[in-house]
Motif scaffolding. Structure first.
Motif, PDB file in Angstrom:
ATOM      1  N   ALA A  27       0.806  -1.223  -0.132  1.00  0.00           N
ATOM      2  CA  ALA A  27      -0.081  -0.008  -0.081  1.00  0.00           C
ATOM      3  C   ALA A  27       0.822   1.197  -0.072  1.00  0.00           C
ATOM      4  CB  ALA A  27      -0.988   0.002   1.123  1.00  0.00           C
ATOM      5  N   ALA A  28       2.060   0.986   0.556  1.00  0.00           N
ATOM      6  CA  ALA A  28       2.920   2.416   0.504  1.00  0.00           C
ATOM      7  C   ALA A  28       4.395   1.737   0.636  1.00  0.00           C
ATOM      8  CB  ALA A  28       2.582   3.326   1.921  1.00  0.00           C
ATOM      9  N   GLY A  29       5.231   2.523   0.425  1.00  0.00           N
ATOM     10  CA  GLY A  29       6.473   2.399   0.378  1.00  0.00           C
ATOM     11  C   GLY A  29       7.241   2.136  -1.002  1.00  0.00           C
ATOM     12  N   GLU A  30       7.892   1.054  -1.247  1.00  0.00           N
ATOM     13  CA  GLU A  30       8.648   0.752  -2.548  1.00  0.00           C
ATOM     14  C   GLU A  30       8.586  -0.873  -2.524  1.00  0.00           C
ATOM     15  OE1 GLU A  30      12.654   1.937  -1.343  1.00  0.00           O
ATOM     16  OE2 GLU A  30      13.171  -0.119  -0.193  1.00  0.00           O
ATOM     17  N   VAL A  31       8.909  -1.225  -3.893  1.00  0.00           N
ATOM     18  CA  VAL A  31       9.357  -2.561  -4.543  1.00  0.00           C
ATOM     19  C   VAL A  31      10.578  -2.504  -5.040  1.00  0.00           C
ATOM     20  CG1 VAL A  31       8.587  -4.206  -5.982  1.00  0.00           C
ATOM     21  CG2 VAL A  31       6.639  -3.061  -4.701  1.00  0.00           C
ATOM     22  N   VAL A  32      11.534  -3.470  -4.636  1.00  0.00           N
ATOM     23  CA  VAL A  32      12.893  -3.420  -5.220  1.00  0.00           C
ATOM     24  C   VAL A  32      13.078  -4.590  -5.996  1.00  0.00           C
ATOM     25  CG1 VAL A  32      15.207  -3.136  -4.796  1.00  0.00           C
ATOM     26  CG2 VAL A  32      13.716  -1.602  -3.489  1.00  0.00           C
ATOM     27  N   VAL A  33      13.470  -4.500  -7.412  1.00  0.00           N
ATOM     28  CA  VAL A  33      13.537  -5.715  -7.889  1.00  0.00           C
ATOM     29  C   VAL A  33      15.280  -5.730  -8.145  1.00  0.00           C
ATOM     30  CG1 VAL A  33      13.152  -6.987 -10.147  1.00  0.00           C
ATOM     31  CG2 VAL A  33      11.644  -5.485  -9.110  1.00  0.00           C
ATOM     32  N   GLU A  34      15.991  -6.833  -7.977  1.00  0.00           N
ATOM     33  CA  GLU A  34      17.393  -6.734  -7.958  1.00  0.00           C
ATOM     34  C   GLU A  34      17.714  -7.962  -8.663  1.00  0.00           C
ATOM     35  OE1 GLU A  34      20.435  -5.284  -4.533  1.00  0.00           O
ATOM     36  OE2 GLU A  34      19.659  -7.338  -4.102  1.00  0.00           O
ATOM     37  N   LEU A  35      19.002  -7.975  -9.115  1.00  0.00           N
ATOM     38  CA  LEU A  35      19.656  -9.052 -10.234  1.00  0.00           C
ATOM     39  C   LEU A  35      21.153  -8.433  -9.864  1.00  0.00           C
ATOM     40  CD1 LEU A  35      19.817 -11.596 -11.836  1.00  0.00           C
ATOM     41  CD2 LEU A  35      19.714  -9.871 -13.781  1.00  0.00           C
ATOM     42  N   THR A  36      21.819  -9.835  -9.132  1.00  0.00           N
ATOM     43  CA  THR A  36      23.428  -9.705  -8.932  1.00  0.00           C
ATOM     44  C   THR A  36      23.720 -11.094  -9.186  1.00  0.00           C
ATOM     45  OG1 THR A  36      22.819 -10.455  -6.734  1.00  0.00           O
ATOM     46  CG2 THR A  36      22.993  -8.283  -6.987  1.00  0.00           C
ATOM     47  N   GLU A  37      24.966 -10.923  -9.534  1.00  0.00           N
ATOM     48  CA  GLU A  37      25.913 -12.260 -10.062  1.00  0.00           C
ATOM     49  C   GLU A  37      26.421 -12.965  -8.782  1.00  0.00           C
ATOM     50  OE1 GLU A  37      28.472 -13.043 -13.579  1.00  0.00           O
ATOM     51  OE2 GLU A  37      30.116 -12.554 -11.947  1.00  0.00           O
ATOM     52  N   THR A  72       7.448  -3.490   0.776  1.00  0.00           N
ATOM     53  CA  THR A  72       7.207  -3.046   2.234  1.00  0.00           C
ATOM     54  C   THR A  72       5.762  -3.222   2.264  1.00  0.00           C
ATOM     55  OG1 THR A  72       6.829  -1.005   1.335  1.00  0.00           O
ATOM     56  CG2 THR A  72       8.869  -1.475   2.269  1.00  0.00           C
ATOM     57  N   GLY A  73       5.251  -4.193   1.971  1.00  0.00           N
ATOM     58  CA  GLY A  73       3.761  -4.552   1.930  1.00  0.00           C
ATOM     59  C   GLY A  73       3.153  -5.165   3.229  1.00  0.00           C
ATOM     60  N   ILE A  74       2.024  -5.972   2.995  1.00  0.00           N
ATOM     61  CA  ILE A  74       1.392  -6.474   4.207  1.00  0.00           C
ATOM     62  C   ILE A  74       1.987  -7.471   4.850  1.00  0.00           C
ATOM     63  CG2 ILE A  74      -1.023  -5.624   3.257  1.00  0.00           C
ATOM     64  CD1 ILE A  74      -1.269  -8.444   2.444  1.00  0.00           C
ATOM     65  N   GLY A  75       2.939  -7.965   4.212  1.00  0.00           N
ATOM     66  CA  GLY A  75       3.619  -9.222   4.741  1.00  0.00           C
ATOM     67  C   GLY A  75       2.665 -10.485   4.651  1.00  0.00           C
ATOM     68  N   GLU A 119      10.877 -14.692   2.661  1.00  0.00           N
ATOM     69  CA  GLU A 119      10.815 -14.204   3.971  1.00  0.00           C
ATOM     70  C   GLU A 119      10.181 -12.933   4.335  1.00  0.00           C
ATOM     71  OE1 GLU A 119      14.954 -13.319   5.006  1.00  0.00           O
ATOM     72  OE2 GLU A 119      16.028 -15.060   4.137  1.00  0.00           O
ATOM     73  N   SER A 120       9.229 -13.512   5.227  1.00  0.00           N
ATOM     74  CA  SER A 120       8.209 -12.307   5.665  1.00  0.00           C
ATOM     75  C   SER A 120       7.555 -12.318   6.974  1.00  0.00           C
ATOM     76  CB  SER A 120       7.171 -12.565   4.613  1.00  0.00           C
ATOM     77  OG  SER A 120       6.020 -11.580   4.497  1.00  0.00           O
ATOM     78  N   ALA A 121       7.085 -11.238   7.329  1.00  0.00           N
ATOM     79  CA  ALA A 121       6.233 -11.335   8.592  1.00  0.00           C
ATOM     80  C   ALA A 121       5.106 -10.465   8.365  1.00  0.00           C
ATOM     81  CB  ALA A 121       7.168 -11.046   9.727  1.00  0.00           C
ATOM     82  N   PRO A 122       3.922 -10.668   8.941  1.00  0.00           N
ATOM     83  CA  PRO A 122       2.805  -9.614   9.017  1.00  0.00           C
ATOM     84  C   PRO A 122       3.269  -8.250   9.188  1.00  0.00           C
ATOM     85  CG  PRO A 122       2.119 -11.701   9.971  1.00  0.00           C
ATOM     86  CD  PRO A 122       3.499 -11.936  10.005  1.00  0.00           C
ATOM     87  N   GLY A 123       2.923  -7.558   8.354  1.00  0.00           N
ATOM     88  CA  GLY A 123       3.362  -5.911   8.537  1.00  0.00           C
ATOM     89  C   GLY A 123       4.736  -5.575   8.295  1.00  0.00           C
ATOM     90  N   SER A 124       5.412  -6.410   7.805  1.00  0.00           N
ATOM     91  CA  SER A 124       6.977  -5.992   7.503  1.00  0.00           C
ATOM     92  C   SER A 124       7.458  -6.419   6.227  1.00  0.00           C
ATOM     93  CB  SER A 124       7.522  -6.988   8.622  1.00  0.00           C
ATOM     94  OG  SER A 124       7.515  -6.728  10.073  1.00  0.00           O
TER      95      SER A 124
END
Length: 799
Positions: free
Chosen positions: A280-290, A307-310, A358-363
Motif C-alpha cells: 500500500a505504501a513504500g517501495e518495491v525493489v527488483v534486484e539482479l546480482t551475480e 514493504t507490503g502487508i507481509g 522471508e516475511s512477517a505480517p506488517g513487515s
C-alpha cells in the motif's frame, strides 16, 4: 473315499462350528470328484442346499470354461500345496454367473496323507462392482482431463488470435515516423499486450504442470533488458499507488545469457506484480546480482522485496496452492486468479531452483531465487562510444528513495562517472551552491520530480533562474504520466527526462541528449524494414483470420515479397496446383482443411509431379507440448508460434532466399542431388556423418528442438530400416521406395550426406525397378543409418 482313511463326516466339533458360522462358501471335495462338505455360506452364495450339493460332481457350480481350475486345485492338493487367492467366476443355482475369489488347500488324514481338497470361495461382486465403478470414474476423469486440455488449448488459441493482431499492428505502427508521445503510447500498448499474453498463459501453464508436459526453451537473451522491461510494464500500477518501483541490475551481470527468457520474464512479472498488488505504501525493489561465474556459466541471484502487508509463517506454504491468496479478506480485497505464485514456483523448479520467501505480517516480503545459466558470446557494446564521452563527468543524484539513489550511483560509477547523491531538494540546492567534491561544478543533475518538501520541479526552476549555479543540464525522473511530465519538465527548464523505473538504456539516452553527446530527436531505432530486402520471394500465405493475414501480408509485402492468399487448406492446395511458390506459410488450425492435412496433400502433389520440396513454415497459436514436433513430423520445415515475432518471421522467411542457390539444403523432405564422393579421411567423424552446426543454424540456435529432432530420428529410423528390410524380402518395391524416401527426408534435417545419398539411391532403384541393385543399396543405407544413430547416441550422452 480311500479305504482306511477317516471319513469327512467325522470332523471335529470346532471345525463344524467354523464352517457353520463362516459366511464364505467352504466346500470339501474328494479326489474322485464328489462334493463331501457344503456349509451354510455355500448355501447362501450358490443357492443349493446341503442335501442338494453333497454327493454331486465338483463341477456343480463351475462354468464349463473354468473346469481346468478344478484340476489345478486337485493336483496342487495331492502335492500338499496351497493355492493362494485367485479371482474367477462361478454359477449360482439360478444360472447367474458372478465373480468369486478362491483359495484351495489339501485335506489330510491323521497320518498326514492328502485325502481330498477344500476351497474357501468368497462372493466378490461388490468389490468388482466398486472396481468397475472406479475404472469408469477414472476413465471419465481422464476424458474430462483430456477435454480440459483441449479446451485450454482451444481457448488459448482463440485468445491468442486477436492478440496476434494487436501485437503485430502495434509493431508496424512503431515503424512509422511518429512523435515521441505517440511512440510511448504504442510501446506501452506493446508491453501491456505482452503482459496480457503472460496472463493468458497462466491457466494453460497450470494444466501443463499438472500433466507433466512442460519444458523450457533455450535461446540467447539480455538479462538487463528482460528485467527492466518486465518492471516497466508494472510502473503505472506502482505509480498509481504512490510506490517507488526500483530495478537494480548489477554492472557485472553478463549482457548475454542462454535460457528461457519468456518464462523468466513470467516469473519476474508474477513476483513484481504480487509485490505491487500487496503493497500500500513504500517501495518495491527488483534486484539482479551475480553470485559466481566460471566455465562459461554464471549463477545469478534474483530478489524482489516490498514493504507490503507481509505473510505469516503459516500462510507462507499455503500461498503456493492454486487459487489461494493470503486469507479470505485479502481475496475479497485484492483481485487476481491466485495462480501467480503456484505457476512461479513450478517455473523456478523447471529451472532447477527453489523459490524462497522471508516475511512477517506488517513487515513486507522478500522473494528470492538463484539460477545457473550459460553465458553466450558477449556482443560488442553499441554504447561504448557514448559512455566513453561521458567518462569523468560529475553527476548529482537527487532522490528521496535510498534504493533509487544507490542504483543510480552504481550505474554512474560503472560508466566511469563521479556521482554524489542527496535525499532532498534543499540538500540538492545547497550542494549545487557548494559545488562538486573535486572543487568544480556538477556537469549534470538527475532529479526526482516528486519529493517531499521542495520537489524536483522547484529545484529545476531554481537552478534555471540562478545564474550563480553552474549546473544547467538537468534530467528529471518520475513515474508520473509521461505527456504531462514532459510538459512540466520543459516549463521547469529540464534538458531531458526519464520515466521510473529507470532503465539503463533510457538513462544513457537522456544523458546523451542532455550533455550533447548524442541526441534523441530525429533518431530512429533499427526497424524491420531498414536493411535492404533480399531477393523477393513468391509466398503462399494460408491463414483464415483476416487480422493475422493483414499483419503478415503487410510485413512481407513491405520487404518486397509477393504474397498470394488462401484462407483454408483446400484453397491452399488449389493455389499450389496452379503455380510453384518459393515458400508456404501455413496456419495450423483452419476450417474445411487444417494445416497438417494441407501440408500432406502438398507433399503428395510434389511427389506426383516430381517437383522440388517447397519450404512450409507452420504458424500456430497452440503451445502444448508436441505441437512443434507434430508440425515437423507432418512435413513442415519450420515452426513459428503466435503471436508472431515479426523479426523472427522475417529471419525464417528470408533464410529461404539466402539458400535459393542450393548450396545449403533447406531442412525438408527433399535434398538437392549431390555427386557421390569419398569421405575425407582427415575430417572428424561427426563432419563426415552429419553437420549439426548447419542443422542448428536452420533451427535458429534452438538446441532443445535439435535434441528433439535427434530423438525423433532415433525413434523413427529403426522402424524405417525394418520396413525397408521387410519390403525388400517381400518384393514390394512401392513400400520400399516410400520407406527410403522417408528416411532420406528424416536424415536431410541434419545434412547427413552419407545417409541421404544412400537413401536416395535406394529410392531411385526401387522406383525404376532395378532389383539387382536393391540388396546392396539397402545394406549400404542400413550401415550409414546405424553409424548416424551411434553418433547421435554419443552426442546426447556427452551433453
Amino acid at each position: 473315499m480311500t479305504p482306511g482313511h477317516e471319513p469327512y463326516g467325522q470332523s471335529t466339533g470346532l471345525l463344524s462350528a467354523v464352517m457353520a458360522s463362516c459366511r464364505d462358501a467352504i466346500i470339501a471335495r474328494s479326489f474322485d470328484g464328489r462334493i463331501e462338505a457344503w456349509n451354510r455360506g455355500a448355501e447362501e452364495i450358490y443357492g443349493y442346499s446341503q442335501d442338494e450339493a453333497i454327493g454331486e460332481n465338483v463341477s456343480l457350480t463351475t462354468p464349463p470354461d473354468r473346469r481346468s481350475e478344478l484340476k489345478r486345485l486337485r493336483d496342487a492338493a495331492r502335492d500338499g500345496q496351497v493355492i493362494e487367492n485367485f479371482d474367477t467366476v462361478r454359477t449360482r443355482k439360478n444360472g447367474e454367473t458372478f465373480p468369486v475369489a478362491i483359495c484351495g488347500f489339501p485335506i489330510k488324514d491323521k497320518q498326514g496323507t492328502a485325502v481330498g481338497y477344500a476351497t474357501v470361495e468368497r462372493d466378490i461382486s461388490d468389490r468388482v462392482r466398486s472396481a468397475d465403478e472406479l475404472r469408469r470414474a477414472l476413465a471419465e476423469a481422464q476424458d474430462a482431463t483430456a477435454a480440459k486440455s483441449r479446451f485450454l488449448a482451444n481457448a488459448s488459441h482463440e485468445l491468442r488470435t486477436p492478440m496476434n493482431a494487436i501485437v503485430g499492428m502495434t509493431a508496424l505502427a512503431l515503424e512509422e515516423d511518429i512523435s515521441l508521445e505517440l511512440r510511448d503510447y504504442l510501446e506501452t500498448i506493446r508491453d501491456s499486450s505482452d503482459a496480457m499474453l503472460h496472463l493468458i498463459n497462466d491457466v494453460l501453464d497450470l494444466s501443463k504442470f499438472q500433466a507433466e508436459e512442460f519444458e523450457l526453451d533455450e535461446t540467447p537473451f539480455n538479462p538487463r533488458e528482460l528485467l527492466e522491461g518486465a518492471t516497466k510494464v508494472l510502473g503505472p500500477a506502482a505509480h498509481a499507488k504512490g510506490l517507488e518501483l526500483v530495478c537494480h541490475v548489477a554492472p557485472d551481470v553478463p549482457s548475454r545469457l542462454i535460457g528461457d527468457p519468456v518464462r523468466l520474464r513470467q516469473i519476474i512479472t508474477n513476483l513484481v506484480g504480487n509485490a505491487v498488488k500487496f503493497t500500500a505504501a513504500g517501495e518495491v525493489v527488483v534486484e539482479l546480482t551475480e553470485v559466481e561465474s566460471h566455465h562459461r556459466r554464471c549463477r545469478l541471484a534474483f530478489r524482489i522485496a516490498d514493504t507490503g502487508i507481509g505473510i505469516s509463517e503459516e500462510d507462507q506454504t499455503r500461498i503456493f496452492a492454486p487459487f489461494t491468496q493470503v486469507d479470505g479478506a485479502t481475496t475479497r480485497r485484492y483481485t487476481g486468479t491466485g495462480l501467480g505464485l503456484t505457476i512461479t514456483q513450478h517455473l523456478i523448479h523447471c529451472f532447477n531452483s527453489q523459490l524462497h520467501v522471508e516475511s512477517a505480517p506488517g513487515s513486507g516480503s522478500e522473494f528470492s531465487f538463484e539460477l545457473t545459466l550459460a553465458i553466450d558470446d558477449q556482443p560488442a557494446n553499441p554504447d561504448a562510444e557514448l559512455t566513453a564521452k561521458m567518462k569523468g563527468l560529475s553527476v548529482l543524484v537527487v532522490d528521496d528513495n535510498e534504493a533509487s539513489r544507490q542504483t543510480l550511483i552504481e550505474q554512474f560509477n560503472a560508466w566511469g562517472m563521479k556521482a554524489l547523491a542527496v535525499d532532498s531538494g534543499d540538500e540538492a540546492v545547497s550542494q549545487l551552491r557548494a559545488g562538486a567534491p573535486d572543487g568544480g561544478g556538477f556537469d549534470i543533475a538527475v532529479v526526482d520530480a516528486l519529493m517531499p518538501g521542495i520537489d524536483g520541479f522547484t529545484v529545476a526552476s531554481q537552478i534555471e533562474s540562478d545564474d550563480s549555479l553552474a549546473t544547467k543540464p538537468i534530467i528529471m525522473a518520475s513515474a508520473t504520466d509521461r505527456l504531462e511530465f514532459s510538459r512540466r519538465c520543459a516549463e521547469a527548464g529540464a534538458a531531458a527526462f526519464v520515466q521510473k523505473p529507470i532503465s539503463q538504456s533510457q538513462l544513457l539516452s537522456a544523458i546523451g541528449q542532455a550533455t550533447g553527446a548524442a541526441t534523441l530527436e530525429g533518431q530512429r531505432n533499427q526497424g524491420l524494414f531498414d536493411k535492404p530486402s533480399v531477393q523477393p520471394l513468391t509466398i503462399l500465405l494460408v491463414e483464415d483470420t483476416p487480422a493475422n493475414r493483414k499483419v503478415v501480408q503487410t510485413v512481407l509485402s513491405r520487404r518486397g515479397h509477393h504474397i498470394d492468399i488462401a484462407v483454408n487448406g483446400r484453397e491452399a492446395i488449389d493455389e499450389f496446383r496452379k503455380k510453384p511458390f518459393d515458400l508456404v506459410i501455413m496456419d495450423v488450425q483452419m476450417p474445411i482443411m487444417d494445416g497438417f492435412q494441407a501440408t500432406e496433400a502438398i507433399r503428395e502433389i510434389e511427389r506426383g509431379d516430381s517437383r522440388p520440396s517447397t519450404p512450409i513454415i507452420a504458424m500456430t497459436a497452440h503451445s502444448m507440448r508436441g505441437d512443434r514436433e507434430r508440425c515437423l513430423r507432418a512435413g513442415m520445415s519450420s515452426y513459428l508460434s503466435k503471436p508472431l515475432d515479426l523479426a523472427k518471421l522475417l529471419k525464417v522467411v528470408e533464410s529461404v532466399a539466402d539458400r535459393k542457390d542450393g548450396s545449403v539444403a533447406w531442412p525438408s523432405n527433399e535434398t538437392p542431388q549431390k555427386a557421390p564422393s569419398e569421405p575425407d579421411a582427415e575430417a572428424p567423424p561427426s563432419r563426415r556423418l552429419v553437420d549439426l552446426d548447419a542443422a542448428l543454424s536452420r533451427l535458429r540456435g534452438d538446441r532443445s528442438l535439435l535434441r528433439d529432432m535427434i530423438g525423433f530420428y532415433r525413434e523413427d529410423a529403426p522402424t524405417l530400416l525394418t520396413a525397408i528390410a521387410e519390403s525388400l524380402e517381400a518384393g514390394n518395391l512401392a513400400t520400399l521406395e516410400r520407406a527410403a524416401h522417408s528416411l532420406k527426408g528424416l536424415s536431410a534435417n541434419f545434412d547427413a550426406e552419407a545417409v541421404v545419398n544412400a537413401a536416395r539411391d535406394l529410392e531411385l532403384a526401387a522406383r525404376t525397378g532395378e532389383e539387382g541393385k536393391l540388396s546392396k543399396l539397402a545394406a549400404d543405407l542400413t550401415k550409414a543409418a546405424n553409424q548416424l544413430m551411434d553418433f547421435f547416441e554419443d552426442y546426447l550422452g556427452g551433453e
